[in-house]
Design an enzyme around this catalytic site. Structure first.
Site, short mmCIF file in Angstrom:
data_model
loop_
_atom_site.label_atom_id
_atom_site.label_comp_id
_atom_site.label_asym_id
_atom_site.label_seq_id
_atom_site.Cartn_x
_atom_site.Cartn_y
_atom_site.Cartn_z
N HIS A 297 -7.30 10.80 48.76
CA HIS A 297 -6.20 9.83 48.80
C HIS A 297 -4.99 10.41 49.53
O HIS A 297 -4.40 9.78 50.41
CB HIS A 297 -5.83 9.43 47.37
N GLU A 298 -4.62 11.64 49.16
CA GLU A 298 -3.43 12.25 49.76
C GLU A 298 -3.62 12.55 51.25
O GLU A 298 -2.73 12.32 52.05
CB GLU A 298 -3.06 13.52 49.00
N HIS A 301 -3.03 9.65 53.46
CA HIS A 301 -1.67 9.43 53.94
C HIS A 301 -1.46 10.16 55.27
O HIS A 301 -0.84 9.63 56.20
CB HIS A 301 -0.65 9.95 52.92
N GLU A 376 0.17 3.11 49.65
CA GLU A 376 -0.69 3.57 48.56
C GLU A 376 -2.01 2.81 48.53
O GLU A 376 -3.08 3.40 48.33
CB GLU A 376 0.03 3.44 47.22
N ASP A 380 -5.69 4.50 49.12
CA ASP A 380 -6.81 4.26 48.20
C ASP A 380 -8.02 3.75 48.96
O ASP A 380 -9.16 4.18 48.71
CB ASP A 380 -6.40 3.23 47.13
#
Length: 460
Positions: A297-298, A301, A376, A380
């Site tokens: 997930h991170e 980004h 976000e 995801d």
């Protein structure tokens, strides 16, 4: 430039009630945020979890989450009132001009003649102001750490560690503030009406510098970084980084458990050399693939360009702030409203300008939260496409339970305050329908083991 000059002339009106206007802005914002908190408090009084989470959390977990949320809401209202009283008192009793005069007398009495200029005076003023703010914030900080967080099992700090952290923070402020403030003021003094361009470049360079020195000189003052030991987790993270062509240089574990049961995972570094840091609490309470899912997930980004775009937005925001500051820097009516009739210090102008800018900052905060929630969902989805849908969903549920995070939220409160979607929205986007009550087994563990994940300085 002509527009800025015309605006500066328009706003510099003798006897304009700047003090009343800024106090009004401040009170209005506090009342608005208080009303939002009251709306949210009604949600926190509900006795049943949202329908989408009924199969995911036990009633015991939900009740404790609601209790924690109400405790935080009460604290927020009280601390906000305390801060509002401080701010109003500072303005009403002309604390800024009195403190400026006091620090000037110290400089005249104790410092050599060559340190008698505005820059030296401003440095002494700001450092004194930092100490005052630290002392005034102690009651709420102590209560939050040793009462509220302690009650729900999250606090790991000892009084000694709390004091040491405070002293180290003050030491850093006394080391970093003088050169940064001196550079800021010198640029304004020497570059005329075009100063905001140079301030912007100075700020961008300072950000890059801080990114470089933070892991080397600042982070070790508060935490210990250790290399992640060889094993399935290290292999999984390295494979993920290779798959995404993420320029991973080092993998670290940080001893976050010595302060809090909350956890964190983030990456930092220059574009060509990145470091990933995982809190020991996250590793302790999660399955290997769940930790990898969190990092998927991170790194989403990063891969989707969110971090680059946010950096660009922050730079545009800095330019906008400094350009508007050029409108207020010579506004004598603003200075005089706050008790400065003979001296017009640059740093005082910037402080007063920041107060006047508060309503616009509220709008920007709302817009940034909308953008952040969108990012976000995208991160995801990125992790889902990598095949981590189930692992990410289960990690989100676990962390929500272990952190006693709010299970539901008033839509107005969430829109204004939340940079992340609530859990039910994220699970719905991931297509998760659940298969067990994760909270039942989790609550058998000690309350000191509750954790919550934040990534890149933001909650997962």
């Amino acid at each position: 430039m002509d527009i800025l000059q015309r605006l500066a002339h328009f706003l510099d009106r003798p006897l304009f009630p700047w003090k009343k206007l800024i106090i009004g802005f401040s009170l209005g914002q506090y009342v608005f945020e208080g009303l939002l908190s009251l709306r949210q408090y009604q949600i926190l009084r509900q006795t049943r979890p949202p329908k989408v989470l009924e199969n995911e959390v036990s009633q015991e977990v939900f009740d404790k989450s609601q209790s924690y949320g109400r405790a935080k809401a009460k604290y927020s209202l009280f601390s906000g009132l305390y801060g509002q009283i401080q701010n109003t008192a500072f303005i009403y009793y002309d604390v800024l001009p009195k403190l400026w005069a006091l620090t000037g007398s110290w400089l005249h009495r104790f410092a050599p003649e060559r340190f008698s200029g505005e820059i030296s005076h401003s440095i002494i003023f700001v450092l004194t102001f930092i100490v005052i703010q630290q002392v005034l914030s102690l009651p709420t900080s102590i209560y939050h750490t040793f009462v509220l967080e302690e009650k729900f099992g999250f606090n790991k700090q000892t009084p000694k560690l709390f004091v040491m952290d405070m002293l180290k923070s003050q030491m850093l402020a006394f080391i970093l503030t003088p050169p940064i403030l001196a550079g800021f003021l010198a640029i304004v003094q020497k570059t005329g009406n075009q100063f905001f361009y140079y301030l912007w470049l100075f700020g961008a360079g300072l950000q890059v510098f801080m990114i470089t020195i933070y892991p080397i000189t600042i982070l070790p003052l508060f935490n210990k970084l250790s290399p992640l030991e060889p094993g399935d987790l290290k292999t999984g993270v390295e494979d993920l980084a290779k798959r995404l062509k993420f320029p991973l240089s080092e993998l670290h574990v940080i001893d976050g458990s010595k302060r809090s049961a909350h956890s964190n995972a983030y990456f930092f570094g220059m574009p060509w050399k990145k470091h990933i840091v995982i809190y020991d609490t996250l590793i302790e309470k999660s399955e290997t693939q769940e930790v990898v899912a969190v990092l998927a997930h991170e790194l989403g980004h990063w891969s989707l360009g969110h971090t680059t775009r946010l950096f660009g937005i922050s730079q545009a925001h800095f330019l906008y702030i400094f350009a508007l500051f050029s409108v207020f820097i010579n506004n004598r009516s603003l200075y005089e409203s706050f008790g400065f009739h003979e001296e017009f210090p640059i740093i005082i102008g910037f402080i007063l300008f920041s107060d006047a800018l508060a309503p616009m900052d509220t709008v920007i905060k709302l817009l940034m939260n909308i953008l952040s929630r969108r990012y976000e969902f995208q991160a995801d989805e990125f992790a889902q496409k990598l095949g981590y849908s189930t692992e990410l969903a289960r990690s989100l549920i676990k962390l929500q339970i272990q952190n006693l995070s709010t299970m539901d939220a008033d839509w107005m409160y969430a829109s204004y305050h939340f940079s992340h979607p609530i859990l039910s929205e994220r699970l719905g986007a991931l297509g998760w329908y659940g298969d067990s009550k994760v909270g039942v087994s989790e609550r058998k563990e000690s309350k000191d083991e509750k954790i919550a994940t934040q990534a890149s300085g933001r909650e997962l």
